[in-house]
Design a protein around this motif. Structure first.
Motif, short mmCIF file in Angstrom:
data_model
loop_
_atom_site.label_atom_id
_atom_site.label_comp_id
_atom_site.label_asym_id
_atom_site.label_seq_id
_atom_site.Cartn_x
_atom_site.Cartn_y
_atom_site.Cartn_z
N SER A 65 0.83 -1.21 0.00
CA SER A 65 0.00 0.00 0.00
C SER A 65 0.86 1.25 0.00
O SER A 65 0.54 2.23 -0.69
CB SER A 65 -0.92 0.00 1.22
OG SER A 65 -0.17 -0.09 2.42
N LEU A 68 2.46 1.59 -3.62
CA LEU A 68 1.50 2.05 -4.63
C LEU A 68 1.11 3.51 -4.40
O LEU A 68 0.97 4.28 -5.35
CB LEU A 68 0.26 1.15 -4.61
CG LEU A 68 -0.79 1.41 -5.69
CD1 LEU A 68 -0.18 1.29 -7.08
CD2 LEU A 68 -1.95 0.43 -5.54
N ALA A 69 0.94 3.89 -3.14
CA ALA A 69 0.59 5.28 -2.83
C ALA A 69 1.71 6.24 -3.23
O ALA A 69 1.44 7.33 -3.77
CB ALA A 69 0.27 5.42 -1.35
N VAL A 154 -6.29 3.25 -1.57
CA VAL A 154 -5.03 2.57 -1.88
C VAL A 154 -4.26 2.22 -0.60
O VAL A 154 -3.71 1.13 -0.47
CB VAL A 154 -4.17 3.47 -2.80
CG1 VAL A 154 -2.74 2.95 -2.89
CG2 VAL A 154 -4.79 3.54 -4.19
N LYS A 155 -4.26 3.15 0.36
CA LYS A 155 -3.55 2.87 1.61
C LYS A 155 -4.19 1.71 2.37
O LYS A 155 -3.51 0.94 3.04
CB LYS A 155 -3.54 4.12 2.49
CG LYS A 155 -2.47 5.14 2.13
CD LYS A 155 -1.09 4.59 2.46
CE LYS A 155 0.00 5.64 2.25
NZ LYS A 155 -0.01 6.66 3.31
N GLY A 158 -3.96 -1.51 -0.72
CA GLY A 158 -2.94 -1.52 -1.76
C GLY A 158 -2.35 -2.89 -2.01
O GLY A 158 -1.97 -3.22 -3.14
#
Length: 290
Positions: A65, A68-69, A154-155, A158
């Motif tokens: 996560s 991706l963030a 997302v967090k 993710g």
């Protein structure tokens, strides 16, 4: 005045929202995440054949996560790896789960009562990550409400969103397991949580942030513990989602599309009985003799 102020939860919610996650809660998060990795098909074989690939998969399960963030916000994807204590702790958990003699550590953390406690602690971390993602996006894009929702989403999920990339590291490609197409309960809950925290950040939700963190954590922890204890993969949102989809998108849409794409049914060939087959063979023999 907050809606939940009458419950006198303000002080407790403040203490809970400021509670540190490292190392107890983060340790539980790493254990459950890597435990789920070991459940994946082929993960044990990969750990024997290529420990490096197995370790990378474990790091994606623990820090996917954040990676991706950072990518979506234009940061460095390996920026989180500067936190040596977190990386070492997650690596120790990975080694114990996959390589501990007699699988002792795995058996201990997979024992259902212990696993239920770890699952509940993991949801505490998930809620904090959702709130942190929305807050971070709020500072970068003050009026970008959709960006806040995306970053909180997302967090919170993710790892699941990066599952296809993680599968490639294990030599598996299963596009049908795309999390967007088949959203699990944590993924859906992360999306709904991101919406709630965005509304709170925009001051459209008359609830203190600490109170919202406490309430959402209790909901997530309770739901996941019940689902894990019952070995269920369902969703508490199923009834509401089915009603909303029926109202907004209609129930005839799927049926009409199936009728449109599927070819017309071919009439089945009648099956002959043994007596009919025997009678046909006898007639052929008589005809041949004639």
């Amino acid at each position: 005045m907050d809606v939940l102020a009458v419950l006198n939860l303000g002080e407790f919610a403040q203490i809970f929202s400021k509670m540190g996650m490292f190392p107890v809660f983060d340790l539980a998060y790493y254990i459950v995440s890597i435990l789920y990795l070991k459940y994946e098909p082929g993960s044990v074989e990969v750990s024997r054949r290529s420990p490096v690939a197995s370790w990378l998969c474990a790091m994606l399960y623990c820090f996917g996560s954040y990676i991706l963030a950072d990518v979506m916000l234009g940061g460095c994807p390996i920026d989180y790896f500067q936190h040596n204590s977190h990386i070492l702790l997650a690596s120790a958990v990975w080694y114990l789960i996959f390589y501990c003699p007699l699988n002792l550590f795995y058996k201990c953390v997979a024992f259902l009562p212990v696993k239920l406690v770890l699952v509940a602690l993991k949801e505490v971390v998930r809620t904090r990550k959702i709130a942190a993602g929305v807050h971070h996006a709020h500072h970068a894009y003050h009026h970008g409400f959709f960006i806040m929702i995306i970053m909180g989403y997302v967090k919170g999920s993710g790892v699941a969103l990066m599952s296809n990339f993680e599968q490639l590291l294990r030599g598996i490609w299963r596009p049908d397991t795309n999390e967007i197409l088949n959203m699990s309960f944590p993924t859906k809950a992360s999306l709904y949580g991101a919406i709630l925290f965005t509304l709170q950040e925009a001051q459209w939700l008359p609830v203190a942030k600490s109170t919202l963190i406490l309430a959402f954590t209790l909901f997530m922890a309770t739901s996941k513990v019940v689902m894990t204890a019952r070995h269920s993969h369902g969703s508490p949102f199923a009834l509401i989602e089915s009603w909303v989809c029926y109202v907004l998108f209609g129930s005839a849409l799927a049926g009409s599309e199936e009728d449109h794409h599927h070819p017309p049914a071919v009439p089945a060939t009648p099956v002959k009985t043994k007596e009919e087959l025997g009678e046909g063979a006898r007639r052929r023999k008589v005809k041949k003799a004639e």
